[in-house]
Write a protein that holds these residues in place. Sequence first.
Motif, PDB file in Angstrom:
ATOM      1  N   THR A  51      -2.578   8.212   1.100  1.00  0.00           N
ATOM      2  CA  THR A  51      -3.745   8.184   0.220  1.00  0.00           C
ATOM      3  C   THR A  51      -4.785   9.209   0.669  1.00  0.00           C
ATOM      4  O   THR A  51      -5.387   9.901  -0.159  1.00  0.00           O
TER       5      THR A  51
ATOM      6  N   ARG B  96     -11.037   2.168  -1.565  1.00  0.00           N
ATOM      7  CA  ARG B  96     -10.215   2.194  -0.351  1.00  0.00           C
ATOM      8  C   ARG B  96      -9.946   0.786   0.160  1.00  0.00           C
ATOM      9  O   ARG B  96     -10.820  -0.058   0.156  1.00  0.00           O
ATOM     10  N   GLY B  97      -8.717   0.567   0.556  1.00  0.00           N
ATOM     11  CA  GLY B  97      -8.337  -0.763   1.035  1.00  0.00           C
ATOM     12  C   GLY B  97      -8.079  -1.751  -0.088  1.00  0.00           C
ATOM     13  O   GLY B  97      -7.939  -2.947   0.137  1.00  0.00           O
ATOM     14  N   GLY B  98      -7.994  -1.239  -1.318  1.00  0.00           N
ATOM     15  CA  GLY B  98      -7.928  -2.109  -2.493  1.00  0.00           C
ATOM     16  C   GLY B  98      -6.657  -2.928  -2.641  1.00  0.00           C
ATOM     17  O   GLY B  98      -6.624  -3.873  -3.431  1.00  0.00           O
ATOM     18  N   SER B  99      -5.631  -2.602  -1.883  1.00  0.00           N
ATOM     19  CA  SER B  99      -4.395  -3.397  -1.996  1.00  0.00           C
ATOM     20  C   SER B  99      -4.608  -4.844  -1.572  1.00  0.00           C
ATOM     21  O   SER B  99      -3.928  -5.741  -2.071  1.00  0.00           O
ATOM     22  N   ASP B 100      -5.537  -5.064  -0.656  1.00  0.00           N
ATOM     23  CA  ASP B 100      -5.858  -6.447  -0.275  1.00  0.00           C
ATOM     24  C   ASP B 100      -6.327  -7.225  -1.505  1.00  0.00           C
ATOM     25  O   ASP B 100      -5.940  -8.369  -1.724  1.00  0.00           O
TER      26      ASP B 100
ATOM     27  N   GLU C  10       1.363   4.435  -3.973  1.00  0.00           N
ATOM     28  CA  GLU C  10       1.908   3.085  -4.088  1.00  0.00           C
ATOM     29  C   GLU C  10       3.154   3.069  -4.987  1.00  0.00           C
ATOM     30  O   GLU C  10       4.004   2.183  -4.860  1.00  0.00           O
TER      31      GLU C  10
ATOM     32  N   PHE D 261      -3.764  -1.599  -5.224  1.00  0.00           N
ATOM     33  CA  PHE D 261      -4.784  -0.550  -5.331  1.00  0.00           C
ATOM     34  C   PHE D 261      -4.975  -0.009  -6.742  1.00  0.00           C
ATOM     35  O   PHE D 261      -5.895   0.740  -6.982  1.00  0.00           O
TER      36      PHE D 261
ATOM     37  N   SER E 149       0.853  -1.191   0.000  1.00  0.00           N
ATOM     38  CA  SER E 149       0.000   0.000   0.000  1.00  0.00           C
ATOM     39  C   SER E 149       0.885   1.236   0.000  1.00  0.00           C
ATOM     40  O   SER E 149       2.103   1.128   0.101  1.00  0.00           O
ATOM     41  N   ALA E 150       0.241   2.373  -0.033  1.00  0.00           N
ATOM     42  CA  ALA E 150       0.951   3.638   0.152  1.00  0.00           C
ATOM     43  C   ALA E 150       1.280   3.794   1.623  1.00  0.00           C
ATOM     44  O   ALA E 150       0.668   3.163   2.483  1.00  0.00           O
TER      45      ALA E 150
HETATM   46  N1  ASP Z   1      -3.618   3.057  -0.300  1.00  0.00           N
HETATM   47  C1  ASP Z   1      -4.982   2.656  -0.538  1.00  0.00           C
HETATM   48  C2  ASP Z   1      -5.878   3.144   0.586  1.00  0.00           C
HETATM   49  O1  ASP Z   1      -5.419   3.797   1.494  1.00  0.00           O
HETATM   50  C3  ASP Z   1      -5.105   1.189  -0.750  1.00  0.00           C
HETATM   51  C4  ASP Z   1      -4.789   0.341   0.460  1.00  0.00           C
HETATM   52  O2  ASP Z   1      -4.143   0.801   1.385  1.00  0.00           O
HETATM   53  O3  ASP Z   1      -5.188  -0.820   0.456  1.00  0.00           O
HETATM   54  O4  ASP Z   1      -7.052   2.910   0.546  1.00  0.00           O
END
Ligand code: ASP
Length: 412
Positions: free
Chosen positions: A53, A156-160, A80, A142, A47-48
Amino acid sequence: MPLGEGMARIVMKFGGTSVADIDHLRKVAERVAREVEAGNEVAVVVSAMAGTTNRLIDWAGEMSVLHDAREYDTVVSSGEQITIGLLAMALQQMGISARSWLGWQIPVQTDGIHGSARIADIDGAELVRRMAEGQVAVVAGFQGLGPDNRITTLGRGGSDTTAVAIAAAIGADRCDIYTDVDGVFTADPRIVTAARKLDRITYEEMLEMASQGAKVLQTRSVVMAMNHRVRLQVLSSFADTPGTLVVDEEEIVEQAVVSGITYTSDEAKVTLLHVQDRPGVAAAVFGPLADANVNVDMIVQSASPDGTQTDITFTVSRADLSRVERILGEKKAEIGCQDIIADPDVVKVSVIGVGMRSHAGVAQRMFGALSEKGINIHAISTSEIKISVLIGAEYTELAIRSLHSAYGLDAA
Ligand code: ASP
Ligand code: MG
């Protein structure tokens, strides 16, 4: 080329707090190095840096309220790019072959819904070839590439989701999600001190937990893991303890009736008073909301004493509340409703467990525990493995703690 005995192809994903600065990135590199030295082929998804982000999103909003979604993605995907480059450098410094990959370089192909794109396809062949040569692939989470040839982001949270999708694409043996907690807990440990880390949880339970407020994994990533049978593990990037494995139901020997309790506080309740009780009214209420892309969650319609009028209560996300009030306000006459009451001070508490399928009385235990504490229930919804209640926000902690002990989840 088949891997040697005991060796595996793995994906390691690190979230924002795990890559928060240069020191943290070095620690991540050490973890990656350990897996490489154990003979594993490794792809890392990052992630970043924590907070980045959010700052990028704020900037986009400051520049222009009604910004071009494609430019929004160009901006917010950039965090990222920094972390993959830095992590590749850290690995190289340790003598480990590594290179960074942006979404478009792989490519991670997505649909064109900028801001919340879905991954359509990933060709993992080149990653697999290089990993077999001992090169660590450091992949930007992401982000992807849309059909318009523009950068997209996955929400949001897309790196998962990136991590699970990469794991599926390269046929990884495991996908380890490193985070700032030790795993998946029976309840939020900040609220319930007696909460326990779960050793195992089923995909279905994890899916309900994620969509009902547990922030540990992006909901979409769990859907993808379930569909592609990716072996997921959630574990701490700060401690050396085993995490939580997300597995098939058959892999869980002793299944508790309830595995966890979650809550979401971004709910709002809307009640329409004295609505005409005739066919077509529900459609007249919910049709315009659907047209406006408003997600309605729980719905309760009370029985009408004389068959002419009824009350309808439902929940929407708090962010949509003012829109809902406006839309329904305009339709008041058409719906034939007397008044619209909005209440943003509600939370939805859910108990989740696949064991519910084979046990009776699970809901009753919930209602009993809440009534014992004098907590009023505004709405109820259930699925096969979940019971959710809507209650006043001021009772959130009391409700969660009471339920946690009512279902025998408290740590001994
Ligand atoms: N950097 C993105 C976010 O803050 C993706 C992630 O962290 O999964 O939503
Ligand atoms: Mg996350």
